[in-house]
Design an enzyme around this catalytic site. Structure first.
Site, PDB file in Angstrom:
ATOM      1  N   TYR A   1      30.088  10.692   4.825  1.00  0.00           N
ATOM      2  CA  TYR A   1      30.382  10.329   5.535  1.00  0.00           C
ATOM      3  C   TYR A   1      30.183  11.340   6.998  1.00  0.00           C
ATOM      4  O   TYR A   1      29.345  10.543   7.711  1.00  0.00           O
ATOM      5  CB  TYR A   1      32.085  10.107   5.760  1.00  0.00           C
ATOM      6  CG  TYR A   1      33.075   8.993   5.391  1.00  0.00           C
ATOM      7  CD1 TYR A   1      32.585   7.691   5.402  1.00  0.00           C
ATOM      8  CD2 TYR A   1      33.324   9.611   4.178  1.00  0.00           C
ATOM      9  CE1 TYR A   1      33.412   6.868   4.338  1.00  0.00           C
ATOM     10  CE2 TYR A   1      34.310   7.961   3.029  1.00  0.00           C
ATOM     11  CZ  TYR A   1      33.719   7.764   3.419  1.00  0.00           C
ATOM     12  OH  TYR A   1      34.840   6.688   2.793  1.00  0.00           O
TER      13      TYR A   1
ATOM     14  N   HIS B   1      29.944   0.529  -0.323  1.00  0.00           N
ATOM     15  CA  HIS B   1      29.964   2.047  -1.564  1.00  0.00           C
ATOM     16  C   HIS B   1      29.728   2.518  -1.331  1.00  0.00           C
ATOM     17  O   HIS B   1      29.959   3.664  -2.633  1.00  0.00           O
ATOM     18  CB  HIS B   1      30.219   0.319  -2.396  1.00  0.00           C
ATOM     19  CG  HIS B   1      28.622  -0.309  -2.565  1.00  0.00           C
ATOM     20  ND1 HIS B   1      28.397  -1.243  -1.668  1.00  0.00           N
ATOM     21  CD2 HIS B   1      28.420   0.182  -3.270  1.00  0.00           C
ATOM     22  CE1 HIS B   1      27.656  -1.102  -2.647  1.00  0.00           C
ATOM     23  NE2 HIS B   1      27.248  -0.914  -3.173  1.00  0.00           N
TER      24      HIS B   1
END
Length: 173
Positions: free
Chosen positions: A108, A140
């Site tokens: 992230y 994903h």
């Protein structure tokens, strides 16, 4: 005026997929056992839509893309058949996700840095979680900073399967 949302099913190696379309455009793709998520997000978006089960209602370009993907081939996304609604930031995150090559993954934090906003790690994670077209926009491919598999609306087993499928079949695409 009530919005008609047509739902069709697509059999895949990771379970039956629910494809929701409005005016012949894909607005949501999710796993059948997570259909409540689809209903919640799209009801927020369209305000009291009318849901209708309609086999084969998904755009052909979408089902062809999915067939190719599960056969080990990545094709360009059929953007003209997808209708995404989100904030400008969410759109940036979703576009950023499409830049992660098959067979690879990002944290992230790395995605936030790529977007030029390194402090937006949590906002990136939230936008990732709200991705309305799983698999097509590869949320994903985002993992934890320590390399662990973290949150996936379809479940971590599916996330692992998708990453493995891409690593084995689609690397470098």
């Amino acid at each position: 005026m009530t919005t008609q949302i047509h739902v069709s099913r697509f059999p895949s190696p990771v379970g039956l997929l629910s494809l929701a379309t409005v005016d012949n455009h894909l607005v949501h793709l999710d796993f059948e056992d997570h259909e409540d998520r689809m209903h919640k997000l799209q009801t927020r978006r369209f305000r009291q839509p009318e849901w209708q089960e309609q086999p084969h209602s998904a755009p052909k370009a979408i089902t062809e893309w999915l067939e190719a993907y599960f056969a080990g081939v990545i094709q360009p996304l059929p953007w003209s058949q997808i209708r995404l609604t989100g904030t400008e930031f969410q759109q940036q995150v979703w576009q950023g996700l499409t830049g992660i090559p098959a067979g690879e993954h990002r944290s992230y934090r790395a995605l936030a840095e790529t977007l030029g906003n390194p402090k937006a790690v949590r906002a990136v994670a939230r936008a990732n979680a709200l991705n309305p077209v799983a698999i097509l926009i590869p949320c994903h491919r985002v993992i934890g900073a320590d390399g662990s598999l973290t949150g996936y609306a379809g479940g971590l087993e599916r996330k692992a399967w998708l990453l493995d499928h891409e690593a084995r079949n689609l690397k470098g695409v």
